[in-house]
Write a protein that holds these residues in place. Structure first.
Motif, mmCIF file in Angstrom:
data_model
loop_
_atom_site.group_PDB
_atom_site.id
_atom_site.type_symbol
_atom_site.label_atom_id
_atom_site.label_comp_id
_atom_site.label_asym_id
_atom_site.label_seq_id
_atom_site.Cartn_x
_atom_site.Cartn_y
_atom_site.Cartn_z
ATOM 1 N N ARG A 42 0.859 -1.184 0.000
ATOM 2 C CA ARG A 42 0.000 0.000 0.000
ATOM 3 C C ARG A 42 0.895 1.233 0.000
ATOM 4 O O ARG A 42 1.650 1.449 0.945
ATOM 5 C CB ARG A 42 -0.915 -0.003 1.230
ATOM 6 N N LEU A 43 0.812 2.000 -1.068
ATOM 7 C CA LEU A 43 1.710 3.133 -1.215
ATOM 8 C C LEU A 43 1.089 4.403 -0.651
ATOM 9 O O LEU A 43 -0.031 4.772 -1.021
ATOM 10 C CB LEU A 43 2.049 3.342 -2.697
ATOM 11 N N PRO A 44 1.813 5.099 0.239
ATOM 12 C CA PRO A 44 1.380 6.422 0.671
ATOM 13 C C PRO A 44 1.785 7.438 -0.390
ATOM 14 O O PRO A 44 2.307 7.078 -1.450
ATOM 15 C CB PRO A 44 2.177 6.627 1.963
ATOM 16 N N ASN A 45 1.570 8.720 -0.134
ATOM 17 C CA ASN A 45 2.078 9.754 -1.034
ATOM 18 C C ASN A 45 3.596 9.599 -1.082
ATOM 19 O O ASN A 45 4.269 9.624 -0.057
ATOM 20 C CB ASN A 45 1.694 11.142 -0.521
ATOM 21 N N CYS A 46 4.128 9.374 -2.266
ATOM 22 C CA CYS A 46 5.539 9.021 -2.343
ATOM 23 C C CYS A 46 6.155 9.441 -3.666
ATOM 24 O O CYS A 46 5.453 9.774 -4.618
ATOM 25 C CB CYS A 46 5.720 7.510 -2.155
ATOM 26 N N SER A 47 7.476 9.426 -3.701
ATOM 27 C CA SER A 47 8.238 9.601 -4.925
ATOM 28 C C SER A 47 8.880 8.272 -5.274
ATOM 29 O O SER A 47 9.473 7.621 -4.418
ATOM 30 C CB SER A 47 9.331 10.667 -4.738
#
Length: 204
Positions: A42-47
């Protein structure tokens, strides 16, 4: 944790699940590359940098977070089991080979904010059948949709100023340009922008 360093979990072939913090995070190059058992994340706000999930062949679904504006180079390249991707409404750019070789991937809905689809972004996505490129996209890189063997229809907006060589592969794809047929080919469209068997139509 604010950063997962380059190659931090690369080649961890027994890793099945990853839980990341809710806060914004940087996932560096090849961080999870080759984690062939990784089934969900599950990806949070990311680069996402170069190839963070490359060759994670067990991944089936990815939801990219709102606030993300770019999918990085080779981010999910060769994720052969990846079937569905949900792209955020904030996305502006899909980088080089971001989803190349994702042979099971169904055509995602491309968001209205999208401006650029780079070289090889969806090359080898063999399950694609229909692609709708939203208004506002100005550039489609070379081989962006090449080797998409099942691709039958593509809808391209008149906003596109640049199309690279062999952008839509060599198949018998029907390409509909949403606009008036120009008297001469737009200067930014490569002379071999489409395959020799493609049929091009215009809506006006």
């Amino acid at each position: 944790v604010t950063t997962i360093q380059c190659s931090a979990f690369k080649g961890c072939t027994s890793l099945k699940r990853v839980t990341l913090p809710e806060e914004r995070i940087t996932i560096s190059s090849s961080a999870f590359e080759g984690c062939t058992a990784l089934e969900s994340i599950r990806l949070p706000n990311c680069s996402l940098f170069f190839g963070p999930f490359k060759s994670c062949t067990a991944l089936r679904e990815i939801v990219l977070p709102e606030g993300m504006w770019e999918v990085g180079w080779e981010a999910f390249c060769n994720c052969k089991g990846l079937k569905t991707v949900t792209l955020p409404s904030t996305l502006k750019e899909i980088s080089y080979y971001a989803f190349a070789g994702c042979i099971s991937l169904e055509t995602p809905v491309l968001p209205a904010a999208l401006e650029r689809i780079n070289k090889g972004a969806f090359a080898g996505c063999e399950a694609f059948t229909d692609v709708y490129i939203p208004d506002g996209v100005t550039e489609i890189g070379e081989r962006a949709f090449s080797r998409c063997k099942a691709l039958k229809t593509v809808s391209v907006p008149a906003s596109v100023k640049k199309i690279g060589e062999n952008a839509f592969g060599d198949g018998d794809t029907t390409i509909t340009v949403r606009g008036k047929k120009p008297r001469i080919k737009p200067i930014g469209w490569h002379r071999h922008w489409k395959g020799k068997f493609a049929v091009v139509k215009y809506t006006e």
